[in-house]
Write an enzyme that holds these catalytic residues in place. Sequence first.
Site, PDB file in Angstrom:
ATOM      1  N   CYS A 127      -9.250 -20.877   7.123  1.00  0.00           N
ATOM      2  CA  CYS A 127      -9.389 -19.463   6.788  1.00  0.00           C
ATOM      3  C   CYS A 127     -10.877 -19.178   6.520  1.00  0.00           C
ATOM      4  O   CYS A 127     -11.719 -19.517   7.350  1.00  0.00           O
ATOM      5  CB  CYS A 127      -8.486 -19.145   5.603  1.00  0.00           C
ATOM      6  SG  CYS A 127      -8.369 -17.425   5.143  1.00  0.00           S
ATOM      7  N   ASP A 188      -1.996 -15.982  15.550  1.00  0.00           N
ATOM      8  CA  ASP A 188      -2.921 -15.531  14.501  1.00  0.00           C
ATOM      9  C   ASP A 188      -3.500 -14.164  14.877  1.00  0.00           C
ATOM     10  O   ASP A 188      -3.800 -13.897  16.037  1.00  0.00           O
ATOM     11  CB  ASP A 188      -4.054 -16.553  14.360  1.00  0.00           C
ATOM     12  CG  ASP A 188      -4.757 -16.486  13.020  1.00  0.00           C
ATOM     13  OD1 ASP A 188      -4.770 -15.399  12.414  1.00  0.00           O
ATOM     14  OD2 ASP A 188      -5.297 -17.508  12.585  1.00  0.00           O
ATOM     15  N   HIS A 220      -1.476 -17.786  11.508  1.00  0.00           N
ATOM     16  CA  HIS A 220      -2.581 -18.107  10.622  1.00  0.00           C
ATOM     17  C   HIS A 220      -2.095 -19.063   9.523  1.00  0.00           C
ATOM     18  O   HIS A 220      -1.005 -18.915   9.002  1.00  0.00           O
ATOM     19  CB  HIS A 220      -3.077 -16.804   9.985  1.00  0.00           C
ATOM     20  CG  HIS A 220      -4.354 -16.924   9.237  1.00  0.00           C
ATOM     21  ND1 HIS A 220      -5.578 -16.863   9.847  1.00  0.00           N
ATOM     22  CD2 HIS A 220      -4.596 -17.106   7.923  1.00  0.00           C
ATOM     23  CE1 HIS A 220      -6.526 -16.987   8.934  1.00  0.00           C
ATOM     24  NE2 HIS A 220      -5.957 -17.139   7.759  1.00  0.00           N
TER      25      HIS A 220
END
Lengths: 251, 92
Positions: A127, A188, A220
């Site tokens: 991330c 994602d 994600h």
Amino acid sequence: MYTTDQYEGMIAETITIKGTNGDAINTYFARPMGPGPFPGVVLAHHLPGWDELYREFTRRLAHHGYLAISPDLYCREAHGTPEDVAAAVRAEGGVSDDQVMGDLEAAAKYLKSLPSSNGKVGAFGSCSGGRHVFLAGCRLECFDAIVECWGGNIIMSDDQLTDKQPVSPNSYTKDLSAPLLGLFGDLDQSPTPEQVNQHEEELKAAGKDIEFHRYPEAGHGFFYFDRPIYHQSSAVDGWDKMFTFLGKKLS
Amino acid sequence: MCTMICERAEMEGSGKGRDGWFPLEMVNVSYDHPFNAPWEYGVNIDFVNQSRGVGSRVAVELSPQSAKRLADTIIQALQKGEKDPQIQISVL
């Protein structure tokens, strides 16, 4: 590979290192018992903070034979529950890239200074941490391998730039000084598959040593077993790819 | 990835946090990863009083549709309350 007749032991604790500007920052450090030599990995935590998940990731790397260290990149902002601290940091637009670079560099140097170090250190992040370790691979020379997991905002438009994130990370692509493993989920939303393709093309055009893997059924954060976005088969394969990559690059 | 989308506004009022009621200072509204709600992105609303520490926070995490419904509902309640001359909210 671990076999049942092996001895195994680990020490995991919070220590303090000096980060950017010599500031004392809390750091979670997990290391195998024994004299080494062991390779090292610096973990850059995600925006949800310096949380239990990242401490577990840190211990997992130690379990696999790495000196693993995860600095609290939000340490200067406040102390409280990881969620409360992360919410406060989120409200302030995150932490500055320069500050994070200094903290990650300090963590890498700390690992290399240990007598049990083999002198090689990689960086892992997901991330926002994926973005940070890509930046670290480009802006710092202390890392020997980078594992970038679904780092978004690596390609930033001008209107996304801020005082804390003043440069789009992909602008530094030509400066990447370490081999890079990238893991991404095709579902994602950030980074989108198109952004991942652009990121990969830019790295290839710059002649970098990279290995990208895309997982069609993952979104994600597919390593996060505490979230609905966890995707078991992709996560298992991703961890395998990561340990294979680190084993080659940090031995 | 974290969007870093966060809008902020000063607030007057009270919030009930883990240690009871506290005076509100700000609201932070982000469109980013929630901590608990099951989606990749959500509308995260934090009523906070930073001067009392990061733990002085009342948090909700909403789907975008729910967030719009909340905004509409607040406006509807305000319109009803403000057009009734017998209702006055006094600030001490």
